[in-house]
Design an enzyme around this catalytic site. Structure first.
Site, PDB file in Angstrom:
ATOM      1  N   GLY A 164       0.573  -1.169   0.056  1.00 60.36           N
ATOM      2  CA  GLY A 164       0.069   0.097   0.103  1.00 60.36           C
ATOM      3  C   GLY A 164       0.834   1.173   0.039  1.00 60.36           C
ATOM      4  O   GLY A 164       0.507   2.311  -0.566  1.00 60.36           O
ATOM      5  N   THR A 165       1.835   1.238   0.795  1.00 56.75           N
ATOM      6  CA  THR A 165       2.970   2.476   0.796  1.00 56.75           C
ATOM      7  C   THR A 165       3.426   2.729  -0.778  1.00 56.75           C
ATOM      8  O   THR A 165       3.425   3.813  -0.956  1.00 56.75           O
ATOM      9  CB  THR A 165       4.036   1.979   1.538  1.00 56.75           C
ATOM     10  OG1 THR A 165       3.552   1.634   3.091  1.00 56.75           O
ATOM     11  CG2 THR A 165       5.007   3.137   1.858  1.00 56.75           C
TER      12      THR A 165
ATOM     13  N   GLN B 217      -7.861   1.064   4.168  1.00 55.38           N
ATOM     14  CA  GLN B 217      -8.482   0.850   5.295  1.00 55.38           C
ATOM     15  C   GLN B 217      -9.824   0.716   5.151  1.00 55.38           C
ATOM     16  O   GLN B 217     -10.743   0.381   5.721  1.00 55.38           O
ATOM     17  CB  GLN B 217      -8.341   1.897   6.523  1.00 55.38           C
ATOM     18  CG  GLN B 217      -6.836   1.801   7.082  1.00 55.38           C
ATOM     19  CD  GLN B 217      -6.594   0.512   7.873  1.00 55.38           C
ATOM     20  OE1 GLN B 217      -7.438  -0.235   8.353  1.00 55.38           O
ATOM     21  NE2 GLN B 217      -5.296   0.338   8.099  1.00 55.38           N
TER      22      GLN B 217
ATOM     23  N   ASN C 264      -6.772   5.558   9.313  1.00 52.40           N
ATOM     24  CA  ASN C 264      -6.107   4.012   9.760  1.00 52.40           C
ATOM     25  C   ASN C 264      -6.264   4.188  11.263  1.00 52.40           C
ATOM     26  O   ASN C 264      -6.219   3.286  12.111  1.00 52.40           O
ATOM     27  CB  ASN C 264      -5.017   3.733   9.434  1.00 52.40           C
ATOM     28  CG  ASN C 264      -3.937   4.722   9.419  1.00 52.40           C
ATOM     29  OD1 ASN C 264      -4.228   6.043   8.661  1.00 52.40           O
ATOM     30  ND2 ASN C 264      -2.928   4.689  10.135  1.00 52.40           N
TER      31      ASN C 264
ATOM     32  N   CYS D 164       4.302   1.612  13.786  1.00 57.82           N
ATOM     33  CA  CYS D 164       5.523   2.012  12.892  1.00 57.82           C
ATOM     34  C   CYS D 164       6.626   0.966  12.981  1.00 57.82           C
ATOM     35  O   CYS D 164       6.743   0.299  14.187  1.00 57.82           O
ATOM     36  CB  CYS D 164       5.842   3.339  13.185  1.00 57.82           C
ATOM     37  SG  CYS D 164       6.594   3.676  14.830  1.00 57.82           S
TER      38      CYS D 164
ATOM     39  N   HIS E  40      -3.008  -7.066   2.593  1.00 53.45           N
ATOM     40  CA  HIS E  40      -3.138  -7.571   4.090  1.00 53.45           C
ATOM     41  C   HIS E  40      -3.987  -7.050   5.069  1.00 53.45           C
ATOM     42  O   HIS E  40      -3.968  -7.300   6.092  1.00 53.45           O
ATOM     43  CB  HIS E  40      -1.623  -7.521   4.707  1.00 53.45           C
ATOM     44  CG  HIS E  40      -0.919  -6.136   5.080  1.00 53.45           C
ATOM     45  ND1 HIS E  40      -1.023  -5.834   6.620  1.00 53.45           N
ATOM     46  CD2 HIS E  40      -0.513  -5.182   4.363  1.00 53.45           C
ATOM     47  CE1 HIS E  40      -0.450  -4.609   6.639  1.00 53.45           C
ATOM     48  NE2 HIS E  40      -0.022  -4.230   5.488  1.00 53.45           N
TER      49      HIS E  40
ATOM     50  N   THR F 109       9.498  -8.364 -11.356  1.00 51.30           N
ATOM     51  CA  THR F 109       8.523  -9.516 -11.535  1.00 51.30           C
ATOM     52  C   THR F 109       7.254  -9.867 -10.726  1.00 51.30           C
ATOM     53  O   THR F 109       7.250  -9.414  -9.635  1.00 51.30           O
ATOM     54  CB  THR F 109       9.664 -10.866 -11.265  1.00 51.30           C
ATOM     55  OG1 THR F 109      10.714 -10.657 -12.206  1.00 51.30           O
ATOM     56  CG2 THR F 109       8.904 -12.142 -11.517  1.00 51.30           C
TER      57      THR F 109
HETATM   58  N1  PLP Z   1      -2.331   3.792   4.053  1.00 50.03           N
HETATM   59  C1  PLP Z   1      -3.149   3.391   5.239  1.00 50.03           C
HETATM   60  C2  PLP Z   1      -4.239   4.249   5.649  1.00 50.03           C
HETATM   61  C3  PLP Z   1      -2.600   2.188   6.153  1.00 50.03           C
HETATM   62  O1  PLP Z   1      -3.515   2.033   7.121  1.00 50.03           O
HETATM   63  C4  PLP Z   1      -1.461   1.679   5.699  1.00 50.03           C
HETATM   64  C5  PLP Z   1      -0.915   0.442   6.630  1.00 50.03           C
HETATM   65  O2  PLP Z   1      -1.054   0.644   7.833  1.00 50.03           O
HETATM   66  C6  PLP Z   1      -0.653   1.885   4.474  1.00 50.03           C
HETATM   67  C7  PLP Z   1      -1.265   2.978   3.669  1.00 50.03           C
HETATM   68  C8  PLP Z   1       0.438   1.023   4.171  1.00 50.03           C
HETATM   69  O3  PLP Z   1       0.026  -0.134   3.628  1.00 50.03           O
HETATM   70  P1  PLP Z   1       1.333  -1.218   3.595  1.00 50.03           P
HETATM   71  O4  PLP Z   1       1.438  -1.613   4.718  1.00 50.03           O
HETATM   72  O5  PLP Z   1       0.797  -2.244   2.616  1.00 50.03           O
HETATM   73  O6  PLP Z   1       2.671  -0.845   2.850  1.00 50.03           O
END
Ligand code: PLP
Length: 377
Positions: A72-73, A176, A146, A321, A198, A234
């Protein structure tokens, strides 16, 4: 076996058995690189294509608009950094975003707009910021917070952005949101959407970035040109297949889960608030069912988490974190929660494995731990 009460689904929810089952053959038998040309590679490629179609269906978008990323990041980073890299203008976001959005916006010299006491972006502040910014490349406002669970009125945000900055791409971090909001209602409002597997029963290390319409953020990972040149590397075939399975099941169960988990949330909050002095940071009406955020005055959240941990309760204070260090929450600060109250913050989050028994045992543990820390027992 030691009792484990898992109330940290917003950090990561257990993998759905259907997702584990779907991914296993691609970890064992069919391990080929889907970019290859032999039959084994073609089987892997077909699996990725089918997964892309399943994900697109749940999101109400075209398969070609789905980009698989590494988390997600990364999806958030690409939406922000990839937008400001490829076109003129600044990035604009809200002060309550996850660092995955906030940090790239700040690093690019972007603009951060304040939020109200429930964590909703200040729409007048957004209007002013867009007018003052001149050219705007991207606006990013999260669908669901989140830490405190606040649901954004994306329709209202989109109306402001389309009116004040019609050329800007609108991105939402919906990491979220997948368990609680019908994503088909979210995607038409925006140009880009980020998800993380996840958080809805898929594996860690798989993200999705939806890129719609005229939006075309520059890639931030370059190399072999996978994902139609939008994200090299990949393909994580097993992870992608599991993501599609988890998202499909999440979507199918969402309506009943929203009811079921919402009742669990109310049960927990009512019990705790009746027994000890506590402040519910965001009321149920403004929050997703999966998050209950409480502040306990006169309680140190590190001590509370420690006591809860000894009782087998897994919870969190702010967003997790990497360092595990308890930093004061930037979300609570932006909402105007005093430092003292924020110091006693507790996030309890629920998901597809949560049960009434678990919630009742956890409520009792929260009440007894808070009483103990206040010297009331
Ligand atoms: N954005 C939100 C709102 C999240 O809650 C999180 C993870 O806690 C992320 C982004 C990051 O996702 P990832 O853990 O897949 O990098």
């Amino acid at each position: 076996m030691e009792r484990l009460l898992y109330l940290d689904h917003a950090a990561s929810t257990p993998m759905r058995p259907a997702a584990v089952e779907a991914m296993t053959p691609f970890l064992t038998d069919c391990f080929a690189n889907p970019s290859g040309s032999h039959r084994f590679a073609r089987t892997a490629r077909r699996a990725v294509d089918e997964a892309r179609e399943q994900v697109a269906d749940v999101l109400g978008v075209l398969p070609g608009e789905v980009v698989f990323t590494g988390c997600g990041t990364e999806s958030d980073n690409q939406a922000v950094t990839g937008s400001v890299a490829g076109r003129p203008g600044v990035a604009v976001t809200s002060a309550a975003e996850h660092h995955a959005v906030l940090d790239p916006v700040v690093a690019s010299g972007g603009v951060v707009v304040g939020v109200d006491a429930t964590g909703h972006i200040d729409l007048d502040g957004l209007t002013e910021a867009l007018r003052a910014a001149g050219e705007v490349a991207v606006v990013s406002v999260m669908a669901v917070n989140n830490e405190v669970g606040t649901v954004t009125d994306l329709e209202a945000v989109a109306a402001v952005v389309r009116r004040e900055a019609p050329g800007a791409w609108l991105h939402t971090d919906a990491v979220q949101a997948a368990c609680w909001l019908d994503l088909r209602t979210v995607t038409p409002l925006v140009d880009m959407v980020s998800l993380s597997a996840h958080k809805f029963g898929g594996p860690k290390g798989v993200g999705v970035l939806v890129v719609r319409g005229s939006a075309s953020p520059a890639p931030i990972i370059r190399g072999g040109g996978q994902e139609r040149e939008r994200r090299s590397g990949t393909s994580n075939v097993a992870g992608i297949v599991a993501t599609a399975a988890a998202l499909g099941e999440t979507d199918a169960e969402r309506a009943t889960e929203v009811e079921r988990v919402g009742a669990l949330r109310s049960r927990l909050v009512e019990t705790v608030v009746a027994e000890v002095d506590a402040r519910e940071t965001v009321p149920a009406a403004a929050s997703v069912p999966g998050v209950a955020h409480l502040c306990f005055e006169g309680v140190e959240n590190e001590a509370l988490l420690f006591l809860l941990d000894t009782e087998g309760v897994c919870a969190s204070a702010a967003s997790a974190c990497a360092s595990g260090a308890m930093e004061p929450s930037h979300v609570l600060a932006a909402m105007g929660v005093s430092r003292e109250l924020a110091g006693g913050a507790l996030r309890l989050s629920f998901g597809h494995t949560s049960t009434v028994d678990e919630i009742d045992a956890a409520s009792a543990a929260v009440v007894s731990s808070v009483r103990r820390l206040r010297g009331e027992s």
